[in-house]
Design a protein around this motif. Structure first.
Motif, PDB file in Angstrom:
ATOM      1  N   ILE A 208      48.680  10.992  90.537  1.00 44.17           N
ATOM      2  CA  ILE A 208      48.978  10.336  89.261  1.00 44.17           C
ATOM      3  C   ILE A 208      49.100   8.827  89.447  1.00 44.17           C
ATOM      4  O   ILE A 208      48.575   8.035  88.654  1.00 44.17           O
ATOM      5  CB  ILE A 208      50.278  10.908  88.654  1.00 44.17           C
ATOM      6  CG1 ILE A 208      50.063  12.356  88.208  1.00 44.17           C
ATOM      7  CG2 ILE A 208      50.737  10.062  87.471  1.00 44.17           C
ATOM      8  CD1 ILE A 208      51.326  13.013  87.689  1.00 44.17           C
ATOM      9  N   LEU A 209      49.768   8.422  90.521  1.00 45.28           N
ATOM     10  CA  LEU A 209      50.005   6.996  90.758  1.00 45.28           C
ATOM     11  C   LEU A 209      48.701   6.248  91.020  1.00 45.28           C
ATOM     12  O   LEU A 209      48.411   5.235  90.372  1.00 45.28           O
ATOM     13  CB  LEU A 209      50.963   6.828  91.943  1.00 45.28           C
ATOM     14  CG  LEU A 209      51.327   5.387  92.306  1.00 45.28           C
ATOM     15  CD1 LEU A 209      52.030   4.711  91.134  1.00 45.28           C
ATOM     16  CD2 LEU A 209      52.219   5.347  93.543  1.00 45.28           C
ATOM     17  N   TYR A 210      47.875   6.765  91.963  1.00 42.92           N
ATOM     18  CA  TYR A 210      46.685   5.972  92.309  1.00 42.92           C
ATOM     19  C   TYR A 210      45.614   6.056  91.228  1.00 42.92           C
ATOM     20  O   TYR A 210      44.858   5.103  91.033  1.00 42.92           O
ATOM     21  CB  TYR A 210      46.136   6.333  93.692  1.00 42.92           C
ATOM     22  CG  TYR A 210      45.465   7.669  93.856  1.00 42.92           C
ATOM     23  CD1 TYR A 210      44.247   7.984  93.229  1.00 42.92           C
ATOM     24  CD2 TYR A 210      46.006   8.638  94.700  1.00 42.92           C
ATOM     25  CE1 TYR A 210      43.629   9.199  93.417  1.00 42.92           C
ATOM     26  CE2 TYR A 210      45.384   9.855  94.890  1.00 42.92           C
ATOM     27  CZ  TYR A 210      44.205  10.130  94.253  1.00 42.92           C
ATOM     28  OH  TYR A 210      43.584  11.337  94.434  1.00 42.92           O
ATOM     29  N   ILE A 211      45.514   7.157  90.468  1.00 46.07           N
ATOM     30  CA  ILE A 211      44.538   7.208  89.373  1.00 46.07           C
ATOM     31  C   ILE A 211      44.952   6.245  88.268  1.00 46.07           C
ATOM     32  O   ILE A 211      44.111   5.541  87.683  1.00 46.07           O
ATOM     33  CB  ILE A 211      44.399   8.644  88.842  1.00 46.07           C
ATOM     34  CG1 ILE A 211      43.614   9.497  89.829  1.00 46.07           C
ATOM     35  CG2 ILE A 211      43.685   8.648  87.482  1.00 46.07           C
ATOM     36  CD1 ILE A 211      43.357  10.914  89.359  1.00 46.07           C
ATOM     37  N   THR A 212      46.260   6.205  87.971  1.00 44.35           N
ATOM     38  CA  THR A 212      46.738   5.273  86.947  1.00 44.35           C
ATOM     39  C   THR A 212      46.445   3.832  87.338  1.00 44.35           C
ATOM     40  O   THR A 212      45.934   3.043  86.529  1.00 44.35           O
ATOM     41  CB  THR A 212      48.254   5.453  86.724  1.00 44.35           C
ATOM     42  OG1 THR A 212      48.523   6.792  86.306  1.00 44.35           O
ATOM     43  CG2 THR A 212      48.763   4.490  85.674  1.00 44.35           C
ATOM     44  N   VAL A 213      46.755   3.475  88.589  1.00 43.83           N
ATOM     45  CA  VAL A 213      46.527   2.102  89.053  1.00 43.83           C
ATOM     46  C   VAL A 213      45.033   1.798  89.132  1.00 43.83           C
ATOM     47  O   VAL A 213      44.578   0.740  88.668  1.00 43.83           O
ATOM     48  CB  VAL A 213      47.198   1.890  90.422  1.00 43.83           C
ATOM     49  CG1 VAL A 213      46.831   0.524  90.990  1.00 43.83           C
ATOM     50  CG2 VAL A 213      48.712   2.025  90.303  1.00 43.83           C
ATOM     51  N   LEU A 214      44.268   2.728  89.693  1.00 38.74           N
ATOM     52  CA  LEU A 214      42.837   2.489  89.892  1.00 38.74           C
ATOM     53  C   LEU A 214      42.085   2.447  88.570  1.00 38.74           C
ATOM     54  O   LEU A 214      41.395   1.462  88.257  1.00 38.74           O
ATOM     55  CB  LEU A 214      42.260   3.571  90.804  1.00 38.74           C
ATOM     56  CG  LEU A 214      40.837   3.361  91.340  1.00 38.74           C
ATOM     57  CD1 LEU A 214      40.769   2.083  92.155  1.00 38.74           C
ATOM     58  CD2 LEU A 214      40.411   4.552  92.196  1.00 38.74           C
ATOM     59  N   GLY A 231      44.516   5.277  81.531  1.00 42.67           N
ATOM     60  CA  GLY A 231      44.722   5.643  82.930  1.00 42.67           C
ATOM     61  C   GLY A 231      45.803   6.695  83.107  1.00 42.67           C
ATOM     62  O   GLY A 231      45.624   7.667  83.850  1.00 42.67           O
ATOM     63  N   VAL A 232      46.937   6.525  82.414  1.00 41.36           N
ATOM     64  CA  VAL A 232      48.047   7.478  82.543  1.00 41.36           C
ATOM     65  C   VAL A 232      47.662   8.834  81.961  1.00 41.36           C
ATOM     66  O   VAL A 232      47.926   9.880  82.571  1.00 41.36           O
ATOM     67  CB  VAL A 232      49.308   6.923  81.857  1.00 41.36           C
ATOM     68  CG1 VAL A 232      50.413   7.975  81.833  1.00 41.36           C
ATOM     69  CG2 VAL A 232      49.802   5.675  82.564  1.00 41.36           C
ATOM     70  N   LEU A 233      47.039   8.840  80.778  1.00 34.41           N
ATOM     71  CA  LEU A 233      46.655  10.109  80.153  1.00 34.41           C
ATOM     72  C   LEU A 233      45.661  10.871  81.017  1.00 34.41           C
ATOM     73  O   LEU A 233      45.800  12.092  81.217  1.00 34.41           O
ATOM     74  CB  LEU A 233      46.059   9.847  78.765  1.00 34.41           C
ATOM     75  CG  LEU A 233      47.035   9.464  77.652  1.00 34.41           C
ATOM     76  CD1 LEU A 233      46.282   9.114  76.384  1.00 34.41           C
ATOM     77  CD2 LEU A 233      48.014  10.603  77.391  1.00 34.41           C
ATOM     78  N   PHE A 234      44.667  10.167  81.547  1.00 29.52           N
ATOM     79  CA  PHE A 234      43.686  10.850  82.386  1.00 29.52           C
ATOM     80  C   PHE A 234      44.332  11.363  83.668  1.00 29.52           C
ATOM     81  O   PHE A 234      44.016  12.462  84.133  1.00 29.52           O
ATOM     82  CB  PHE A 234      42.528   9.905  82.728  1.00 29.52           C
ATOM     83  CG  PHE A 234      41.438  10.577  83.521  1.00 29.52           C
ATOM     84  CD1 PHE A 234      40.464  11.312  82.887  1.00 29.52           C
ATOM     85  CD2 PHE A 234      41.404  10.483  84.910  1.00 29.52           C
ATOM     86  CE1 PHE A 234      39.459  11.949  83.611  1.00 29.52           C
ATOM     87  CE2 PHE A 234      40.417  11.113  85.641  1.00 29.52           C
ATOM     88  CZ  PHE A 234      39.436  11.843  84.986  1.00 29.52           C
ATOM     89  N   ALA A 235      45.241  10.575  84.254  1.00 31.28           N
ATOM     90  CA  ALA A 235      45.898  10.994  85.494  1.00 31.28           C
ATOM     91  C   ALA A 235      46.717  12.259  85.284  1.00 31.28           C
ATOM     92  O   ALA A 235      46.709  13.167  86.122  1.00 31.28           O
ATOM     93  CB  ALA A 235      46.781   9.860  86.018  1.00 31.28           C
ATOM     94  N   ILE A 271      31.768   5.645  82.533  1.00 30.33           N
ATOM     95  CA  ILE A 271      31.269   5.372  83.892  1.00 30.33           C
ATOM     96  C   ILE A 271      32.430   5.161  84.862  1.00 30.33           C
ATOM     97  O   ILE A 271      32.437   5.705  85.977  1.00 30.33           O
ATOM     98  CB  ILE A 271      30.331   4.145  83.884  1.00 30.33           C
ATOM     99  CG1 ILE A 271      29.057   4.469  83.101  1.00 30.33           C
ATOM    100  CG2 ILE A 271      29.994   3.716  85.305  1.00 30.33           C
ATOM    101  CD1 ILE A 271      28.155   3.264  82.873  1.00 30.33           C
ATOM    102  N   VAL A 272      33.430   4.386  84.440  1.00 31.66           N
ATOM    103  CA  VAL A 272      34.571   4.118  85.322  1.00 31.66           C
ATOM    104  C   VAL A 272      35.336   5.407  85.611  1.00 31.66           C
ATOM    105  O   VAL A 272      35.746   5.667  86.754  1.00 31.66           O
ATOM    106  CB  VAL A 272      35.497   3.060  84.693  1.00 31.66           C
ATOM    107  CG1 VAL A 272      36.771   2.909  85.517  1.00 31.66           C
ATOM    108  CG2 VAL A 272      34.783   1.721  84.598  1.00 31.66           C
ATOM    109  N   ILE A 273      35.546   6.249  84.580  1.00 27.43           N
ATOM    110  CA  ILE A 273      36.225   7.532  84.783  1.00 27.43           C
ATOM    111  C   ILE A 273      35.442   8.409  85.757  1.00 27.43           C
ATOM    112  O   ILE A 273      36.026   9.053  86.641  1.00 27.43           O
ATOM    113  CB  ILE A 273      36.424   8.255  83.442  1.00 27.43           C
ATOM    114  CG1 ILE A 273      37.501   7.546  82.606  1.00 27.43           C
ATOM    115  CG2 ILE A 273      36.834   9.713  83.661  1.00 27.43           C
ATOM    116  CD1 ILE A 273      37.717   8.162  81.240  1.00 27.43           C
TER     117      ILE A 273
END
Length: 355
Positions: A208-214, A231-235, A271-273
């Motif tokens: 959750i942390l690195y997906i949100t940040v990345l 970012g948070v929702l996807f994580a 694309i980023v996701i």
């Protein structure tokens, strides 16, 4: 003592699976908070042991990890409340942007079909009226879900506190079911289950942390509005294997569509996701979790869908660790070893019928 025939054993096993599913379906509101509390208490167990080794009183050693967990959850609730408030303030702009996209979509549809703009508007209004006719049922369902969620999360800290308080008693209860010669195998299984649960849940928190940040950081640098929220929702949704990423993509596109009148941000978000998800699935998550138990994709997907049907979203989150625990138990019992083979990913290279 005469043993049961093989067909009778298989029938009893299938009957047992059916009864477990039925009990989970009927009593999910009671069982799922207990299961969730069990997994969270296993994750908090190293912190509890650390404090106990430092001579902290038991009540403090239990309360401090739970308090830390509640602070983190409160921070997430505050974040989502702040983001929802921003969305509410931007509602006029969101409405304008959606109308622009709908007009563009209408012209595109009219370009290769016989439906005029008036017919499209009539169809949308008809579907909207059908949707509004069920508003009462939808609202009542939402209220029921909210009240159920409040009860669910209200019971969690109590269950966690009690499980950590009586962990030795619960462990003794489990051991008493086995003979003395089975104790080494039981001890090994319990240790492996503990390691898997802790590595899996800690891995999810790190994920959750690195997906949100990345993801949020890249979208923010590019200039996408609501980048951190996406970012948070996807994580969080990505915690549901296979299915969650799809809903995360949909929500990311919806937030992007509502925040701009241009098209390029939509493709940029997708694309980023896709890049972040590729890094997560193939490089980062396997190195972080490194689970000792391998589950094949067929059983994983079926387990997630079945758990979601029986116990809702919480069941989908817990499906994989529960399946991993079942595999550990099945691999160490003679009668259920075949089920462990079915769950695992050790696929024979040759047709077993030819051997």
């Amino acid at each position: 003592m005469k043993e049961f025939p093989v067909t009778a054993k298989r029938a009893l096993e299938l009957l047992g699976l059916f009864l477990i599913g039925y009990i989970l379906l009927v009593g999910s509101s009671i069982i799922m908070p207990i299961l969730m509390a069990f997994f969270i208490s296993m994750m908090l167990l190293p912190v509890y042991r650390f404090l106990k080794n430092r001579k902290f009183p038991q009540i403090i050693a239990i309360s401090l990890p739970i308090l830390l967990m509640l602070i983190i959850v409160s921070g997430l609730v505050w974040f989502f409340s702040a983001q929802i408030q921003i969305l509410i303030e931007d509602f006029p702009l969101i409405k304008k942007n959606i109308n622009v996209h709908l007009n563009s979509l209408s012209q595109w549809i009219r370009g290769f079909t016989h439906f005029s703009t008036e017919q499209q508007i009539s169809f949308i209004n008809e579907q909207s009226n059908k949707l509004l006719s069920g508003t009462g049922a939808i609202l009542s369902g939402i209220l029921g879900s909210v009240s159920g969620a409040l009860i669910f999360f209200g019971l969690l800290p109590i269950y966690i506190f009690l499980m950590l308080s009586y962990k030795n008693l619960l462990l003794k209860f489990c051991i008493m079911w086995f003979s003395d010669e089975d104790l080494p195998s039981v001890k090994e299984s319990i240790k492996q289950i503990e390691d898997i649960i802790q590595s899996y849940l800690m891995g999810l928190l790190i994920q959750i942390l690195y997906i949100t940040v990345l993801l949020g950081g890249i979208l923010w640098i590019i200039g996408i509005k609501h980048a951190l929220l996406i970012g948070v929702l996807f994580a969080i949704l990505n915690l549901i294997p296979y299915i969650g990423a799809l809903f995360g993509n949909i929500l990311g596109v919806m937030l992007t569509v509502s925040s701009t009148q241009e098209v390029w941000p939509i493709f940029t978000v997708l694309i980023v996701i896709a890049v972040v998800q590729f890094l997560d699935n193939n490089i980062l998550m396997p190195r972080i979790v490194g689970s000792k138990v391998k589950i094949n994709s067929l059983v994983a997907i079926l387990g997630i869908v079945l758990a979601g049907t029986l116990a809702g979203i919480s069941g989908m989150f817990l499906a994989l660790p529960i399946i991993a625990i079942l595999k550990i138990a099945f691999d160490r019992t003679k009668n259920f070893k075949k089920w462990g083979v079915l769950i695992g990913d050790d696929v024979p290279e040759e047709n077993p019928l030819n051997k």
